[in-house]
Design a protein around this motif. Structure first.
Motif, short mmCIF file in Angstrom:
data_model
loop_
_atom_site.label_atom_id
_atom_site.label_comp_id
_atom_site.label_asym_id
_atom_site.label_seq_id
_atom_site.Cartn_x
_atom_site.Cartn_y
_atom_site.Cartn_z
N THR A 105 6.02 6.40 -17.67
CA THR A 105 6.38 5.55 -18.92
C THR A 105 4.67 5.59 -19.40
OG1 THR A 105 5.39 4.24 -17.21
CG2 THR A 105 8.18 4.56 -17.66
N GLU A 106 3.75 6.96 -18.96
CA GLU A 106 2.26 6.52 -19.43
C GLU A 106 1.98 7.08 -20.03
OE1 GLU A 106 2.79 3.30 -16.12
OE2 GLU A 106 3.05 5.50 -16.12
N THR A 107 1.21 7.98 -21.32
CA THR A 107 0.77 9.06 -21.49
C THR A 107 -0.12 9.35 -20.40
OG1 THR A 107 -1.71 7.26 -22.38
CG2 THR A 107 0.78 7.51 -23.90
N GLU A 108 -0.88 10.59 -21.03
CA GLU A 108 -2.22 10.90 -19.99
C GLU A 108 -3.34 10.00 -19.72
OE1 GLU A 108 -3.62 13.38 -16.80
OE2 GLU A 108 -2.13 13.17 -17.71
N LYS A 127 1.27 -1.14 -0.05
CA LYS A 127 -0.05 -0.12 -0.22
C LYS A 127 0.90 1.12 -0.15
CE LYS A 127 -2.80 1.79 3.78
NZ LYS A 127 -4.03 1.62 4.59
N PRO A 128 1.16 2.63 -0.47
CA PRO A 128 0.80 3.64 -0.24
C PRO A 128 1.09 3.98 0.83
CG PRO A 128 -0.93 3.86 -1.88
CD PRO A 128 -0.83 2.67 -1.34
N PRO A 129 2.09 5.08 1.32
CA PRO A 129 1.45 5.83 2.40
C PRO A 129 0.67 6.79 2.80
CG PRO A 129 4.10 6.57 0.74
CD PRO A 129 3.29 5.75 0.30
N SER A 130 0.31 7.22 0.99
CA SER A 130 -0.64 8.84 0.89
C SER A 130 -1.50 7.94 -0.46
CB SER A 130 -0.58 9.70 1.58
OG SER A 130 0.34 10.09 -0.09
N TRP A 131 -2.44 8.67 -1.09
CA TRP A 131 -3.22 8.79 -2.21
C TRP A 131 -2.94 9.53 -3.13
CZ3 TRP A 131 -5.89 5.80 -5.84
CH2 TRP A 131 -6.04 6.65 -7.27
N ASP A 132 -2.15 11.07 -2.67
CA ASP A 132 -1.26 11.76 -3.32
C ASP A 132 0.29 10.70 -3.45
OD1 ASP A 132 -3.03 13.96 -3.06
OD2 ASP A 132 -2.08 14.93 -1.78
N GLU A 133 0.85 10.17 -2.92
CA GLU A 133 1.89 9.81 -3.25
C GLU A 133 2.06 8.46 -4.24
OE1 GLU A 133 5.98 8.94 -2.99
OE2 GLU A 133 5.02 10.40 -2.28
N LEU A 134 0.57 7.59 -4.77
CA LEU A 134 0.97 7.09 -5.03
C LEU A 134 0.27 7.85 -6.62
CD1 LEU A 134 0.11 3.96 -6.11
CD2 LEU A 134 -2.57 5.03 -5.96
N VAL A 135 0.38 9.24 -6.21
CA VAL A 135 -0.31 10.12 -8.03
C VAL A 135 1.07 10.36 -8.32
CG1 VAL A 135 -1.24 12.10 -8.79
CG2 VAL A 135 -2.35 9.94 -7.52
N ARG A 136 2.02 11.23 -7.17
CA ARG A 136 3.70 11.64 -7.60
C ARG A 136 3.95 10.30 -7.92
NH1 ARG A 136 7.90 11.11 -6.70
NH2 ARG A 136 7.73 9.98 -4.67
N ARG A 137 4.34 9.04 -7.79
CA ARG A 137 5.05 8.04 -8.13
C ARG A 137 4.68 7.74 -9.82
NH1 ARG A 137 4.89 3.95 -2.99
NH2 ARG A 137 6.43 5.07 -1.00
N LEU A 138 3.33 7.66 -9.51
CA LEU A 138 2.82 7.14 -11.08
C LEU A 138 2.98 8.44 -12.41
CD1 LEU A 138 1.63 5.36 -13.14
CD2 LEU A 138 -0.96 6.41 -12.71
N VAL A 139 3.32 9.56 -11.70
CA VAL A 139 3.26 10.48 -12.47
C VAL A 139 4.48 10.53 -12.86
CG1 VAL A 139 3.12 13.39 -13.46
CG2 VAL A 139 1.19 11.84 -11.95
N GLY A 140 5.54 10.56 -11.52
CA GLY A 140 7.05 11.04 -11.75
C GLY A 140 7.75 9.53 -12.81
#
Length: 192
Positions: free
Chosen positions: A143-146, A127-140
């Motif tokens: 490797t994916e389009t929007e 599990k991620p520490p928070s939803w915001d951290e999960l979003v940050r990791r995915l965007v960071g």
């Protein structure tokens, strides 16, 4: 079915997209080579730096169909409404029979299928520490389009709601800590 003497217990690591399952599995592979980690088959294209047979077994749709039709996969699913992923059955059974600590790093759908066929496995939710951290990791990751990111985040909301289906939860705040918590659950000591 009960565990047989000398047979290891399978550990199934799952969690939402971008939580760091692959990073944790790679660190287990590097620091705990005694742990056998399954290499999933997938129909998606390799990301930069991924090596066939190491990170995934990259196969065509036709080859994947043959694997499904001949019951060569312990589990399989279409993930993010795009590529298919699956766990080859034979190598898992061989590792467990040899008494090796064994781990699958798979998605939620796959974990549910494995629970049906191997309920004695230990199911671990990363599990991620928070939803915001999960979003940050995915965007960071970059490797994916929007559109892919939006699809993965929608899937992640559903995946996070499945935490209660698992035996244990590990919060992935820091990779080394998550790895040590995971290998301790497997009955292994900390890295030396």
């Amino acid at each position: 079915m009960p565990e047989q003497p000398g047979r290891s217990r399978l550990v199934v690591l799952a969690g939402p997209t971008a939580v760091g399952k692959g990073t944790v599995a790679a660190a287990v592979r590097e620091h705990h080579p005694e742990v056998w980690i399954s290499v999933s088959a997938t129909t998606r294209a390799p990301r930069p730096g991924e090596v066939d047979g190491v990170h995934y077994r990259f196969v065509s749709d036709e080859e994947f169909d043959r694997m499904v039709d001949s019951s060569q996969l312990l589990e399989w699913a279409t993930v993010h409404r795009a590529a298919r992923y699956g766990t080859p059955r034979g190598p898992v059974e061989e590792a467990l029979a040899a008494g090796r600590p064994a781990m699958l790093e798979i998605d939620l759908q796959g974990a549910r299928q494995v629970r049906e066929s191997m309920p004695e496995a230990l199911f671990v939710f990363l599990k991620p520490p928070s939803w915001d951290e999960l979003v940050r990791r995915l965007v960071g990751r970059g490797t994916e389009t929007e559109a892919e990111r939006e699809r993965r985040l929608a899937t992640a909301r559903d995946e996070l709601a499945a935490e209660e289906e698992f035996d244990v939860t590990i919060v992935n705040r820091e990779v080394h800590e998550a790895v040590e918590e995971l290998v301790t659950l497997m009955g292994l000591g900390p890295e030396s």
